[in-house]
Motif scaffolding. Structure first.
Motif, PDB file in Angstrom:
ATOM      1  N   GLU A 110       0.715  -1.144  -0.123  1.00 28.52           N
ATOM      2  CA  GLU A 110      -0.088  -0.183   0.065  1.00 28.52           C
ATOM      3  C   GLU A 110       0.794   1.133   0.084  1.00 28.52           C
ATOM      4  O   GLU A 110       0.410   2.296   0.041  1.00 28.52           O
ATOM      5  CB  GLU A 110      -0.830  -0.018   1.081  1.00 28.52           C
ATOM      6  CG  GLU A 110      -2.005  -1.194   1.391  1.00 28.52           C
ATOM      7  CD  GLU A 110      -2.508  -1.347   2.371  1.00 28.52           C
ATOM      8  OE1 GLU A 110      -2.285  -0.621   3.577  1.00 28.52           O
ATOM      9  OE2 GLU A 110      -3.300  -2.035   2.723  1.00 28.52           O
ATOM     10  N   LEU A 111       2.076   1.023   0.158  1.00 33.00           N
ATOM     11  CA  LEU A 111       3.182   2.263   0.215  1.00 33.00           C
ATOM     12  C   LEU A 111       3.092   3.082  -0.990  1.00 33.00           C
ATOM     13  O   LEU A 111       3.456   2.497  -2.183  1.00 33.00           O
ATOM     14  CB  LEU A 111       4.428   1.889   0.968  1.00 33.00           C
ATOM     15  CG  LEU A 111       5.399   3.203   0.814  1.00 33.00           C
ATOM     16  CD1 LEU A 111       4.702   4.298   1.913  1.00 33.00           C
ATOM     17  CD2 LEU A 111       6.704   2.626   1.153  1.00 33.00           C
ATOM     18  N   GLN A 112       2.735   4.309  -1.005  1.00 31.70           N
ATOM     19  CA  GLN A 112       2.999   5.227  -2.054  1.00 31.70           C
ATOM     20  C   GLN A 112       3.532   6.401  -1.664  1.00 31.70           C
ATOM     21  O   GLN A 112       3.317   7.323  -0.934  1.00 31.70           O
ATOM     22  CB  GLN A 112       1.787   5.790  -2.687  1.00 31.70           C
ATOM     23  CG  GLN A 112       0.940   4.624  -3.215  1.00 31.70           C
ATOM     24  CD  GLN A 112      -0.702   5.211  -3.439  1.00 31.70           C
ATOM     25  OE1 GLN A 112      -0.867   6.285  -4.151  1.00 31.70           O
ATOM     26  NE2 GLN A 112      -1.630   4.346  -3.202  1.00 31.70           N
ATOM     27  N   ILE A 113       4.916   6.417  -2.373  1.00 27.86           N
ATOM     28  CA  ILE A 113       5.626   8.042  -1.883  1.00 27.86           C
ATOM     29  C   ILE A 113       5.763   8.607  -3.322  1.00 27.86           C
ATOM     30  O   ILE A 113       6.365   8.188  -4.159  1.00 27.86           O
ATOM     31  CB  ILE A 113       7.319   7.584  -1.733  1.00 27.86           C
ATOM     32  CG1 ILE A 113       7.189   6.516  -0.251  1.00 27.86           C
ATOM     33  CG2 ILE A 113       8.092   8.735  -1.250  1.00 27.86           C
ATOM     34  CD1 ILE A 113       8.758   6.205   0.325  1.00 27.86           C
ATOM     35  N   PRO A 114       5.184   9.934  -3.113  1.00 29.55           N
ATOM     36  CA  PRO A 114       5.067  10.586  -4.767  1.00 29.55           C
ATOM     37  C   PRO A 114       6.244  10.665  -5.462  1.00 29.55           C
ATOM     38  O   PRO A 114       7.231  11.262  -4.731  1.00 29.55           O
ATOM     39  CB  PRO A 114       4.417  12.009  -4.205  1.00 29.55           C
ATOM     40  CG  PRO A 114       3.493  11.555  -2.903  1.00 29.55           C
ATOM     41  CD  PRO A 114       4.355  10.372  -2.370  1.00 29.55           C
ATOM     42  N   GLY A 115       6.388  10.334  -6.485  1.00 31.25           N
ATOM     43  CA  GLY A 115       7.746  10.493  -7.386  1.00 31.25           C
ATOM     44  C   GLY A 115       8.512   9.514  -7.327  1.00 31.25           C
ATOM     45  O   GLY A 115       9.695   9.515  -7.971  1.00 31.25           O
ATOM     46  N   ILE A 116       8.118   8.630  -6.304  1.00 33.66           N
ATOM     47  CA  ILE A 116       9.160   7.307  -6.217  1.00 33.66           C
ATOM     48  C   ILE A 116       8.425   6.146  -6.572  1.00 33.66           C
ATOM     49  O   ILE A 116       7.452   5.689  -6.237  1.00 33.66           O
ATOM     50  CB  ILE A 116       9.576   7.255  -4.785  1.00 33.66           C
ATOM     51  CG1 ILE A 116      10.169   8.549  -4.465  1.00 33.66           C
ATOM     52  CG2 ILE A 116      10.479   5.924  -4.560  1.00 33.66           C
ATOM     53  CD1 ILE A 116      11.394   8.862  -4.801  1.00 33.66           C
ATOM     54  N   ASP A 117       9.286   5.125  -7.487  1.00 34.60           N
ATOM     55  CA  ASP A 117       8.571   3.864  -7.753  1.00 34.60           C
ATOM     56  C   ASP A 117       8.894   2.979  -6.581  1.00 34.60           C
ATOM     57  O   ASP A 117      10.118   2.758  -6.182  1.00 34.60           O
ATOM     58  CB  ASP A 117       9.164   3.267  -9.290  1.00 34.60           C
ATOM     59  CG  ASP A 117       8.806   4.413 -10.458  1.00 34.60           C
ATOM     60  OD1 ASP A 117       7.733   4.816 -10.459  1.00 34.60           O
ATOM     61  OD2 ASP A 117       9.738   4.369 -11.322  1.00 34.60           O
ATOM     62  N   ILE A 118       7.847   2.051  -6.305  1.00 36.78           N
ATOM     63  CA  ILE A 118       8.093   1.319  -5.322  1.00 36.78           C
ATOM     64  C   ILE A 118       7.430   0.021  -5.859  1.00 36.78           C
ATOM     65  O   ILE A 118       6.502  -0.103  -6.240  1.00 36.78           O
ATOM     66  CB  ILE A 118       7.270   1.976  -3.905  1.00 36.78           C
ATOM     67  CG1 ILE A 118       7.895   2.916  -3.584  1.00 36.78           C
ATOM     68  CG2 ILE A 118       7.392   0.475  -2.703  1.00 36.78           C
ATOM     69  CD1 ILE A 118       7.261   3.851  -2.234  1.00 36.78           C
ATOM     70  N   GLU A 119       8.334  -1.327  -5.576  1.00 36.84           N
ATOM     71  CA  GLU A 119       8.025  -2.581  -5.779  1.00 36.84           C
ATOM     72  C   GLU A 119       8.424  -3.512  -4.512  1.00 36.84           C
ATOM     73  O   GLU A 119       9.518  -3.363  -4.062  1.00 36.84           O
ATOM     74  CB  GLU A 119       8.505  -3.003  -7.061  1.00 36.84           C
ATOM     75  CG  GLU A 119       8.236  -4.273  -7.363  1.00 36.84           C
ATOM     76  CD  GLU A 119       8.878  -4.893  -8.667  1.00 36.84           C
ATOM     77  OE1 GLU A 119       8.550  -6.136  -9.083  1.00 36.84           O
ATOM     78  OE2 GLU A 119       9.260  -3.982  -9.392  1.00 36.84           O
ATOM     79  N   VAL A 120       7.227  -4.049  -3.982  1.00 35.90           N
ATOM     80  CA  VAL A 120       7.696  -5.148  -2.960  1.00 35.90           C
ATOM     81  C   VAL A 120       8.428  -6.220  -3.505  1.00 35.90           C
ATOM     82  O   VAL A 120       8.070  -6.882  -4.551  1.00 35.90           O
ATOM     83  CB  VAL A 120       6.115  -5.401  -2.336  1.00 35.90           C
ATOM     84  CG1 VAL A 120       6.540  -6.471  -1.352  1.00 35.90           C
ATOM     85  CG2 VAL A 120       5.306  -4.136  -1.930  1.00 35.90           C
ATOM     86  N   ASN A 121       9.453  -6.585  -2.710  1.00 36.06           N
ATOM     87  CA  ASN A 121      10.321  -7.491  -3.122  1.00 36.06           C
ATOM     88  C   ASN A 121      10.250  -9.002  -2.532  1.00 36.06           C
ATOM     89  O   ASN A 121      11.312  -9.624  -2.491  1.00 36.06           O
ATOM     90  CB  ASN A 121      11.769  -7.001  -3.273  1.00 36.06           C
ATOM     91  CG  ASN A 121      12.359  -6.432  -1.874  1.00 36.06           C
ATOM     92  OD1 ASN A 121      11.528  -6.506  -0.853  1.00 36.06           O
ATOM     93  ND2 ASN A 121      13.584  -6.340  -1.695  1.00 36.06           N
ATOM     94  N   VAL A 122       9.196  -9.213  -1.785  1.00 36.53           N
ATOM     95  CA  VAL A 122       8.952 -10.295  -1.028  1.00 36.53           C
ATOM     96  C   VAL A 122       7.308 -10.554  -1.342  1.00 36.53           C
ATOM     97  O   VAL A 122       6.445  -9.766  -1.529  1.00 36.53           O
ATOM     98  CB  VAL A 122       9.167 -10.530   0.371  1.00 36.53           C
ATOM     99  CG1 VAL A 122      10.550 -10.157   0.782  1.00 36.53           C
ATOM    100  CG2 VAL A 122       8.410  -9.386   1.254  1.00 36.53           C
TER     101      VAL A 122
END
Length: 324
Positions: free
Chosen positions: A196-208
């Motif tokens: 659920e994490l959204q950091i504006p301007g940052i791409d996020i992908e859960v790695n587990v």
């Protein structure tokens, strides 16, 4: 609770420039003159900056069990000559990177630093009821929090890793698929593991994949539980895990960075006061402390390394924080 689709789209559309760096329009001097002039005109009953300056104190957040970011100073008693309320700690009673940042901002505002001690869940939930003014607690900028809180210019940037017991068979993040992973409650780490994490301007992908989340109010007990084999891993900011390892907790760090976050000062949107000039003034103070290496010196003092440089590139002013 996630941002609504409309808010998410509006935030992300506005935030493509978030890492482009501070805008040069007007410069720091113009910003300083504008915020100081606004404070002189503003009514303390309706304006947060005017309220803080009229009161003569900045009330920040303090967590006693979060070294090296925040900790009590053993043996220190309440300062005798203080404007802090009886229920608040005085500046000499607290230290750590976060607490010293609060003191730095208070100094920039020309007021005394005082500290309240709510839970982190209370901080991130908003609706502070004017019990404290700002919260430096190594809490990251994220889209969910922006629904309730104003984010100030990030004061540092931190990579986050999985920490496991020294005798754990895990060697990489992928080895934690389906495992019990700890995180602090109401923290970005919990949101990350929930996808659920959204950091504006940052791409996020859960790695587990399919982590079995176990939450703790603070990181220290979670990391200790990991070392004892009660859970399989704990996701934490690098300096937090490193601090526990230096204390002798039997942990090691897996090599992959899960995500990097951008801790910010939080300001409650529901205070009933206009906080725009206050946030602008805090941003000015933080940027000046980044430019003159004051924050870098604090980072090296508490963490042994520079976590400031990456934060300078994140421009909070590129974000529309009043999106409804």
């Amino acid at each position: 609770m996630n941002a609504t689709p409309i808010k998410r789209v509006a935030l992300m559309a506005a935030l493509g420039m978030a890492l482009a760096g501070p805008t040069a329009c007007g410069g720091d001097d113009a910003t300083k003159q504008t915020t100081e002039a606004a404070a002189r005109r503003a009514d303390p009953a309706t304006d947060k900056l005017a309220q803080v300056q009229a009161r003569g104190t900045l009330v920040g957040y303090h967590e006693a069990d979060y070294p090296p970011q925040s900790m009590d100073v053993k043996g220190e008693v309440r300062a005798a000559d203080t404007k802090c309320a009886e229920t608040q700690l005085t500046a000499n009673q607290v230290t750590g990177f976060d607490s010293e940042t609060t003191k730095l901002v208070a100094e920039g505002l020309g007021v005394e630093a005082c500290f309240a001690t709510p839970t982190w869940t209370e901080v991130t939930s908003g609706n502070w009821g004017d019990r404290w003014d700002i919260a430096y607690g190594s809490g990251s900028i994220n889209a969910d929090r922006m629904q309730r809180l104003y984010m100030t210019q990030p004061y540092y940037a931190v990579p986050n890793y999985y920490f496991v017991a020294v005798d754990s068979p895990a060697r990489h993040a992928a080895d934690l698929d389906g495992k019990r992973i700890g995180a602090c409650a109401s923290c970005s780490h919990e949101m990350y593991l929930n996808g659920e994490l959204q950091i504006p301007g940052i791409d996020i992908e859960v790695n587990v994949d399919d982590p079995k989340l176990v939450t703790f109010e603070t990181e220290r007990p979670g990391l200790k539980a990991t070392a004892k084999g009660k859970i399989d891993a704990f996701l934490a900011a690098e300096p937090v895990g490193r601090a526990r390892i230096r204390e002798g907790v039997a942990l090691r760090r897996l090599p992959e960075v899960a995500f990097t976050y951008y801790p910010s000062g939080f300001v409650d949107k529901s205070s009933g006061l206009d906080s725009k000039a206050f946030v602008a003034k805090v941003n000015e103070i933080v940027r000046r402390a980044q430019a003159d290496a004051t924050l870098e010196r604090l980072s090296r003092n508490f963490f042994g390394r520079d976590y400031i440089a990456a934060a300078v590139k994140y421009d909070i002013d590129a974000i529309d924080q009043d999106v409804e």
